[in-house]
Design an enzyme around this catalytic site. Structure first.
Site, PDB file in Angstrom:
ATOM      1  N   ASP A   1       0.827  -1.200   0.000  1.00 53.88           N
ATOM      2  CA  ASP A   1       0.000   0.000   0.000  1.00 53.88           C
ATOM      3  C   ASP A   1       0.868   1.259   0.000  1.00 53.88           C
ATOM      4  O   ASP A   1       1.865   1.332   0.727  1.00 53.88           O
ATOM      5  CB  ASP A   1      -0.871  -0.025   1.273  1.00 53.88           C
ATOM      6  CG  ASP A   1      -1.929   1.049   1.290  1.00 53.88           C
ATOM      7  OD1 ASP A   1      -2.788   1.050   0.401  1.00 53.88           O
ATOM      8  OD2 ASP A   1      -1.900   1.899   2.203  1.00 53.88           O
TER       9      ASP A   1
ATOM     10  N   GLU B   1      14.472 -15.413  -0.087  1.00 52.77           N
ATOM     11  CA  GLU B   1      14.920 -16.485   0.821  1.00 52.77           C
ATOM     12  C   GLU B   1      13.893 -17.606   0.915  1.00 52.77           C
ATOM     13  O   GLU B   1      14.203 -18.698   1.354  1.00 52.77           O
ATOM     14  CB  GLU B   1      15.066 -15.926   2.254  1.00 52.77           C
ATOM     15  CG  GLU B   1      16.317 -15.156   2.512  1.00 52.77           C
ATOM     16  CD  GLU B   1      16.221 -14.476   3.885  1.00 52.77           C
ATOM     17  OE1 GLU B   1      15.467 -14.949   4.758  1.00 52.77           O
ATOM     18  OE2 GLU B   1      16.895 -13.444   4.046  1.00 52.77           O
TER      19      GLU B   1
END
Ligand code: NOJ
Length: 558
Positions: free
Chosen positions: A225, A274
């Protein structure tokens, strides 16, 4: 906590420099606005259990992923975009167990889940902000937000001239614990949404930890956002312009699209990478140009950014061609897919935008010519789904829902309605709970009422009323999304080939396909382009010629 989707599709491939392959490159992503999608407990407000129960509908619609607007603990001053606790679910939406169940269930159905992340501001009920206020001037927690002394003889004037996007000053004065008037704090949106100070390391650390929390929960990505707002220009300089709201989106503002934001997204990208399964981030970044939007999706930053320039384009062949070219050109150098979006929870639904004369913007208060709007909306959707890249669908557009333009003032909840004296404030019209059934309480939205009133006749637009009905908007979406899956060429690559066509008609080549779009209000005769795969309105083919009805898109296989 939850198992992650194991084998992401390889998506599309392309020779463009830096081009990455992945499920998100050409994904169709469906936006769920949790308040208004489905109400599982009959309290009149949509919730996570309601979403979970309806996931098979989304699987059958054929979308790849679901983006959920915020469901976190929040006082709901801005419908959940004011987060009090980023790791908790608001009781109105359920519990963390419900979120876990939703993610598991979605993965079991082959759907990915993207959650909303709100890093520009918190709620004023966030623990840090409450303590910052309570501890008074000098509190170390105040450094995590933007607190400043006021101007004027007695600090009675805001620290600078910035205005809130929702109207009124972007600053609110605090009251000291002893009752005297205190410093001011910055809020680019409502006063209940204080902006974080991203220069403070604790803020950056906290958001890295929040990312991991949700990644560990198994989510496949984040919609970020106000991604363009996190960093403010050094010294918070005055803007000096008289009509800031008119400038928004056209200029680089001292509070938007500052170069410093990109460092944040680079650090987030390393975290996403990751995790297994290609977790993604998509930027809600309103920038002056698509070239600046492209900065957010450089190879070491986010994966996608919303294409608001496309959303704002009128139903006009020349305009559409221009924005498609500009969008593809801007993304090509960074190797990111272009995204396409026509509706979301902040703008008037495209069936209503296209029902009105062009040039009225994306907040419209009049229903216009509904039949025309729907015809164009269906045609616009088929064009969008024939473009290379990823497409976003906002809940209810697959039913052809219009905006509800006559909500009574007392029913409205959008903070911009109350603060902006009518300048915007019409976002409630696209947030009315969607109709699932022809009849019954809230047309199958839930067993109770509906937090915003649904208009009479809503049931005729319901999922029930349209399922299996040839030519219905729902069946058109299902067929189009299924065709995109069956023919990956439709969403693949980074180019379209423009072919000759009559004035007002777009003819674009896609691998194995031609898409013809008549944006004019009259039928147009064109050369038949092969076999009709799908059409937004019945098309007549007569030997080598075809008649494209007014405002109609046709997909041809060649
Ligand atoms: C963009 C969101 O889409 C909108 O609904 C919200 O009001 C603002 N950001 C502030 O968070």
């Amino acid at each position: 906590m939850t198992q992650h989707l194991a084998a992401p599709s390889t998506g599309t491939s392309d020779d463009a420099p830096g081009h990455r392959t992945g499920w998100w490159q050409d994904a169709v992503i469906y936006q769920v606005y949790p308040r208004s999608f489905a109400d599982g407990n009959g309290d009149g407000m949509g919730d996570l259990a309601g979403v979970t129960a309806r996931l098979p509908y989304l699987r059958d619609l054929g979308v790849d992923a679901v983006w959920l607007s915020p469901f976190y603990a929040s006082p709901q001053a801005d419908a959940g975009y004011d987060v009090a606790d980023y790791r908790a679910i608001d009781p109105m939406f359920g519990t963390l167990l419900d979120a876990d169940a939703l993610i598991r269930e979605a993965h079991g159905l082959g759907l990915r889940i993207i959650v909303d992340l709100v890093p520009n501001h918190s709620s004023d009920q966030h623990e840090w902000f409450k303590r910052a206020l309570a501890e008074g001037p000098g509190s170390a927690l105040r450094e995590r937000y933007h607190f400043r002394p006021g101007k004027g003889t007695d600090g009675e004037l805001p620290p600078n001239d910035w205005e809130s996007i929702f109207g009124g000053p972007a600053w609110t004065r605090t009251v000291n614990p002893d009752g005297t008037p205190g410093d001011w704090y910055l809020h680019l949106f409502a006063p209940e949404q204080p902006d974080f100070n991203w220069e403070h390391p604790a803020v950056a650390d906290e958001f890295r930890s929040i990312l991991r929390f949700w990644l560990d929960m198994g989510v496949d990505g984040f919609r970020v956002d106000v991604a363009h707002g996190l960093v403010k220009a050094e010294g918070l300089p005055d803007l000096g312009a008289h009509d800031q709201l008119k400038l928004l989106g056209n200029d680089v503002m001292p509070f938007f699209d500052q170069d410093g934001v990109h460092e944040i997204y680079r650090s987030w990208r390393t975290i996403l990478d990751e995790y297994p399964g290609e977790r993604i981030a998509v930027a809600e970044a309103w920038t002056p140009t698509v070239e600046r939007t492209a900065n957010y999706v450089r190879p070491d930053e986010m994966h996608q950014a919303f294409n608001f320039q496309y959303l704002g384009t009128a139903w006009d062949a020349a305009e559409l061609r221009k924005v498609i070219d500009i969008s593809l050109d801007a993304m090509r150098p960074v190797g990111a897919p272009t995204t396409w979006v026509l509706s979301n929870h902040d703008v008037t639904r495209h069936a209503t935008r296209f029902a009105n004369p062009a040039g009225l913007g994306t907040q419209i208060r009049t229903p216009g010519d509904r039949e025309l709007g729907l015809r164009r909306a269906r045609a616009a959707t088929l064009l969008m789904l024939a473009l290379p890249g990823s497409a976003y669908v906002y809940q209810g557009e697959e039913l052809g829902l219009p905006d509800v333009t006559d909500l009574p003032d007392e029913a409205r909840q959008d903070p911009s309605f109350f603060r902006a004296e009518g300048q915007d404030g019409f976002r409630d019209g696209c947030r009315v709970p969607i109709p699932w059934n022809r009849e019954g309480t809230s047309y199958g939205f839930g067993a109770g009422g509906s937090w915003l009133p649904q208009p009479a006749g809503w049931g005729e637009l319901s999922v029930e009323a349209q399922t299996g009905v040839e030519g219905s908007t729902l069946e058109l979406y299902r067929a189009a999304i299924a065709a995109r899956r069956e023919h990956p060429g439709l969403g693949a690559g980074a180019d379209v080939e423009w072919l000759d066509g009559p004035e007002g008609v777009l003819v674009l080549g896609r691998p194995g396909f031609v898409c013809t779009v008549n944006t004019t209000g009259a039928p147009v005769r064109i050369a038949a382009r092969g076999r009709v795969l799908l059409a937004s309105a019945p098309v007549t083919v007569d030997g080598a010629e075809a008649v494209l009805p007014a405002d109609t898109t046709v997909w041809w296989t060649v």
